[in-house]
Design a protein around this motif. Sequence first.
Motif, short mmCIF file in Angstrom:
data_model
loop_
_atom_site.label_atom_id
_atom_site.label_comp_id
_atom_site.label_asym_id
_atom_site.label_seq_id
_atom_site.Cartn_x
_atom_site.Cartn_y
_atom_site.Cartn_z
N GLU A 3 -37.12 -63.50 70.76
CA GLU A 3 -37.72 -63.51 72.09
C GLU A 3 -36.93 -62.59 73.02
N ILE A 4 -37.62 -61.79 73.81
CA ILE A 4 -36.98 -60.91 74.80
C ILE A 4 -36.96 -61.64 76.13
N LYS A 5 -35.79 -61.79 76.70
CA LYS A 5 -35.66 -62.45 77.99
C LYS A 5 -36.24 -61.54 79.08
N PRO A 6 -36.84 -62.14 80.12
CA PRO A 6 -37.44 -61.33 81.19
C PRO A 6 -36.46 -60.31 81.79
N GLU A 7 -35.22 -60.67 81.93
CA GLU A 7 -34.25 -59.74 82.53
C GLU A 7 -33.89 -58.58 81.59
N ASP A 8 -34.23 -58.70 80.29
CA ASP A 8 -33.96 -57.63 79.33
C ASP A 8 -35.16 -56.72 79.11
N SER A 9 -36.29 -57.05 79.71
CA SER A 9 -37.51 -56.26 79.54
C SER A 9 -37.39 -54.92 80.25
N LEU A 10 -37.93 -53.88 79.65
CA LEU A 10 -37.96 -52.56 80.28
C LEU A 10 -39.17 -52.40 81.20
N ILE A 11 -40.05 -53.38 81.17
CA ILE A 11 -41.25 -53.35 82.00
C ILE A 11 -41.03 -54.21 83.23
N GLU A 12 -41.34 -53.65 84.39
CA GLU A 12 -41.26 -54.42 85.62
C GLU A 12 -42.67 -54.86 85.99
N TYR A 13 -42.84 -56.16 86.13
CA TYR A 13 -44.16 -56.73 86.44
C TYR A 13 -44.25 -57.03 87.93
N PRO A 14 -45.44 -56.95 88.50
CA PRO A 14 -46.69 -56.46 87.93
C PRO A 14 -46.69 -54.94 87.84
N CYS A 15 -47.51 -54.41 86.92
CA CYS A 15 -47.62 -52.96 86.75
C CYS A 15 -48.94 -52.62 86.07
N ASP A 16 -49.34 -51.37 86.20
CA ASP A 16 -50.49 -50.87 85.44
C ASP A 16 -49.97 -50.46 84.07
N PHE A 17 -50.59 -50.97 83.01
CA PHE A 17 -50.09 -50.79 81.66
C PHE A 17 -51.21 -50.27 80.76
N PRO A 18 -51.07 -49.05 80.21
CA PRO A 18 -52.10 -48.51 79.31
C PRO A 18 -51.93 -49.02 77.88
N ILE A 19 -53.05 -49.34 77.26
CA ILE A 19 -53.07 -49.78 75.87
C ILE A 19 -54.11 -48.94 75.15
N LYS A 20 -53.75 -48.38 73.99
CA LYS A 20 -54.68 -47.60 73.19
C LYS A 20 -55.26 -48.49 72.09
N VAL A 21 -56.57 -48.43 71.94
CA VAL A 21 -57.28 -49.23 70.95
C VAL A 21 -58.18 -48.29 70.16
N MET A 22 -58.06 -48.33 68.83
CA MET A 22 -58.89 -47.47 67.98
C MET A 22 -59.78 -48.32 67.09
N GLY A 23 -61.01 -47.83 66.89
CA GLY A 23 -61.94 -48.51 66.01
C GLY A 23 -62.98 -47.54 65.49
N VAL A 24 -63.78 -48.02 64.55
CA VAL A 24 -64.86 -47.22 63.99
C VAL A 24 -65.91 -47.00 65.09
N MET A 25 -66.44 -45.79 65.15
CA MET A 25 -67.46 -45.45 66.14
C MET A 25 -68.70 -46.31 65.91
N GLN A 26 -69.05 -47.12 66.90
CA GLN A 26 -70.28 -47.90 66.88
C GLN A 26 -70.66 -48.22 68.32
#
Length: 91
Positions: A3-26
Amino acid sequence: MQEIKPEDSLIEYPCDFPIKVMGVMQDSFAQTIVEVVMIHDPTFHAGKLEMRPSSKGNYLALTVTIRAIHREQLDNLYRDLSAHPMVKMVL
């Protein structure tokens, strides 16, 4: 998994966070992913979605930018996206 403690996280919340998702074209892929994302970020809308088809048009890469408010939200979203049968990869 350690488990990563909140104080050890490199992300400061709240924030805009991009996530890439790939799938078969449909037809329903993008809408389905938007529905999954909205469970975890009700403020998400299609204007925060970028789509990019593969060079041969077999796959679709989506970038969804969510408003991340805490680590648990991101973890749960990654789990749901990764487990979805339409999704091949989440980054």
